[in-house]
Design a protein around this motif. Structure first.
Motif, mmCIF file in Angstrom:
data_model
loop_
_atom_site.group_PDB
_atom_site.id
_atom_site.type_symbol
_atom_site.label_atom_id
_atom_site.label_comp_id
_atom_site.label_asym_id
_atom_site.label_seq_id
_atom_site.Cartn_x
_atom_site.Cartn_y
_atom_site.Cartn_z
ATOM 1 N N SER A 12 -4.280 0.225 -1.987
ATOM 2 C CA SER A 12 -4.383 -0.648 -0.820
ATOM 3 C C SER A 12 -4.442 -2.093 -1.281
ATOM 4 C CB SER A 12 -5.636 -0.318 -0.004
ATOM 5 O OG SER A 12 -5.710 -1.149 1.140
ATOM 6 N N ASP A 70 -4.791 2.291 6.208
ATOM 7 C CA ASP A 70 -5.137 0.877 6.081
ATOM 8 C C ASP A 70 -5.564 0.381 7.458
ATOM 9 O OD1 ASP A 70 -4.711 0.610 3.406
ATOM 10 O OD2 ASP A 70 -3.078 -0.840 3.561
ATOM 11 N N SER A 96 0.830 -1.200 0.000
ATOM 12 C CA SER A 96 0.000 0.000 0.000
ATOM 13 C C SER A 96 0.867 1.253 0.000
ATOM 14 C CB SER A 96 -0.918 0.018 1.228
ATOM 15 O OG SER A 96 -1.776 -1.117 1.235
#
Length: 628
Positions: free
Chosen positions: A534, A609, A513
């Motif tokens: 992501s 994330d 990511s």
């Protein structure tokens, strides 16, 4: 006895005017769909042919798609229920009766909030069931649980940007489970032509069924070395093709097993012959799958509570899918290869594509699909697959605020004019023109590109070198900048005077990511672009390699590097966002689910994330210019 709902319900397209719900049952259902506000029923729809379309994939496998017009208030907590009729008219089964785990604590029904303005969203890709990392959809479930009634904080949607299944990287125990599902549900049998394989039954009964499928996958004589004129090479070059899915029933069964715990109670993970060479790998896969299965009830709950939008990437079909014109030539001229690819594409439509925008699959499309489900024989099967290969409407939009535009970067490739074995562009000229038309007149756009448009330059350079050496398949050399035509066209779209002022690009694919801020150089009124990647939900790039590549990217392609002048993106200024608390690191390989909050103008306010252990990887404000 199997459950009344084998997978789902999955909430799909949801607007103030339309609601789409997908689920699979072992029989064709009848009953009603209800919606409630403050426990008062505000909508009742009969599950009739006018509201529900059914596709039969086997004796005990009926896929249902509820697609209805609604007039429900936005920004309001709304619960829903499926009331399925039993064997008698008086017997009615509600979702909570059939699956109590589908509801959050203290609730008797699943729920949704219609959010026309996208304040925040979840996104991610690359969910490999037997990868040892945690399933990050569980972090999404936790996020929804904490914000269930909050119309500002509850995520507006979940965007799955590719590799929802891994058809080309299947654990031996998963393939064993798939074959048990096929027998349990009586999934469709199929016959083959132009191959030593006669039919699916012969395939399922082969003595070396597990960990050895690369021996029966089709071979090609194209592109053999000049000194080996009669040599053959694998069409499906995935390193992990030992259990590659081949039949439609296998692909469909895998979707049931990765989205719901319902069938796992009837399934064994062990009980088949594994040779000594693969014993250690097998035990690792079994251990990872047990962890995966343990979380599926929460995954099923998440998908029932949030609008889910999906698009394919390579592993939903196969690793090299349409990567080069040469690969296409080899794959589509081989009857067995063509069937394998077509089968995974059929399963994608049925389990993913159909719910994104159902209107695209009516008319001629449904006639072909309906002909196959009524008579699942070889002629109807081949006709449907041929139609799928010609179909060019997998992309779709959502008229939200900002507008969501999801592109198909797999089936409309810009084939190389230089050499057949050079990487194809991810979209051809016609598709790019259509994309530009979708953008004109918009102030802000959420653009979903399975592969990052602005990627990590040092990795793209490695892919370029491999291509020059004649091995693009070995490194998956399919980044946006690999093809001159598609690269320049995409960059020109960003430069167009009528382009939106704010672009948020959501991507996955790469198993790590990062977040970039992008602007045009030498322009006073440049659009602002954010590349937010992501990946993966349940996968990750190996360490320490990713840290090494991260450092090399900063060293070789920093803001003052002369290498900048040799890139296609030299007219763009790219700034990599730091990862909070991790020094100079820009790439994070930890398995996670992306979460983005947006300002009113469509720009990102917060990027992170989410991880299953409750931690977050947060991307700070822009801090260092990188290679354009």
């Amino acid at each position: 006895m199997v459950a009344d709902i084998l997978a789902g319900p999955i909430l799909r397209r949801l607007t103030e005017q339309q609601l789409v719900l997908w689920w699979v049952s072992p029989y064709q259902v009848s009953g009603d769909f209800h919606c409630y506000i403050d426990d008062k029923q505000v909508l009742s729809v009969s599950l009739s042919p006018e509201s529900v379309t059914t596709f039969r994939a086997g004796e005990k496998a009926y896929v249902h798609l509820l697609d209805i017009a609604i007039d429900l208030p936005a920004e309001t907590y709304i619960e829903y229920d499926l009331l399925l009729k039993g064997e008698t008219e008086s017997e009615v089964k509600r979702l909570a009766d059939m699956n109590p785990n589908l509801c959050y604590p203290g609730k008797n029904r699943p729920s949704f909030i219609i959010q026309d303005r996208i304040n925040n969203l979840l996104h991610g890709s690359c969910r490999n069931p037997h990868h040892p990392s945690a399933d990050s959809l569980l972090a999404g479930d936790e996020k929804v649980a904490k914000t269930l009634h909050d119309r500002q904080e509850r995520p507006a949607l979940l965007m799955m940007s590719g590799d929802q299944i891994y058809a080309d990287h299947v654990a031996g125990s998963m393939l064993f489970a798939i074959h048990q599902v096929i027998a349990l549900l009586g999934l469709n049998h199929e016959s083959f032509t132009g191959s030593d394989l006669k039919d699916s039954e012969q395939l399922y009964q082969m003595s070396e069924q597990y960990f050895h499928r690369e021996n029966i996958l089709p071979q090609s004589k194209l592109a053999s070395s000049w000194y080996k004129p009669n040599a053959s090479q694998a069409i499906f070059t995935s390193t992990y093709a030992h259990n590659h899915l081949m039949t439609f029933a296998e692909s469909f069964a895998m979707y049931l097993l990765v989205w719901s715990p319902s069938l796992w109670q009837h399934i064994k993970l062990e009980g088949f012959t594994v040779d000594a060479k693969n014993q250690a790998l097998h035990q690792q896969e079994v251990s990872a799958l047990k962890q995966f299965i343990a979380g599926l009830a929460k995954v099923q709950r998440l998908l029932a509570h949030i609008p889910c939008y999906m698009i394919f990437d390579d592993h939903d079909v196969t690793d090299d899918w349409n990567l080069t014109a040469q690969w296409e030539q080899a794959a589509y001229q081989d009857p067995l290869a063509k069937r394998i690819i077509g089968n995974t594409l059929m399963a994608y439509w049925l389990c993913q594509g159909w719910g994104n925008d159902p209107i695209r699959f009516k008319g001629d499309f449904w006639q072909k699909a309906d002909a196959y489900q009524k008579t699942p024989k070889i002629e109807q099967h081949d006709d449907f697959i041929d139609y799928l290969y010609d179909f060019s409407h997998w992309q779709y939009t959502l008229d939200s605020n900002p507008k969501l535009v999801v592109i198909d970067s797999r089936t409309r490739r810009w084939r190389s004019e230089h050499a057949l074995d050079d990487p194809s562009g991810l979209m051809d000229w016609e598709a790019m023109c259509e994309l530009q038309q979708e953008l004109i007149g918009q102030q802000a756009i959420i653009l979903v590109s399975p592969a990052p448009i602005f990627g990590v330059k040092v990795i793209e350079t490695i892919q370029r070198v491999a291509t020059l050496l004649g091995h693009p398949l070995a490194v998956d050399a399919e980044n946006w900048m690999a093809h001159p035509g598609s690269a320049s066209t995409m960059l020109n779209i960003f430069k167009h005077p009528k382009t939106p002022q704010h672009f948020v690009i959501l991507s996955g694919d790469v198993h790590y990511s990062f977040a970039y801020d992008v602007e045009l150089r030498f322009r006073h009124f440049s659009p602002k672009i954010w590349q937010i990647t992501s990946s993966g939900i349940k996968n990750q790039f190996p360490q320490p390699l990713i840290s090494i590549l991260d450092k090399l990217n900063r060293w070789f392609y920093g803001p003052y590097s002369p290498l900048n002048f040799f890139t296609k993106r030299r007219s763009m200024k790219i700034t990599a966002r730091k990862i909070q608390g991790m020094g100079h690191k820009r790439l994070i390989e930890k398995s996670g689910l992306g979460y983005v909050e947006l300002n009113d103008d469509g720009s990102p306010k917060y990027i992170c994330d989410l991880h299953c252990d409750g931690s977050k990887t947060e991307f700070s404000e822009s801090s260092e210019e990188m290679l354009p």
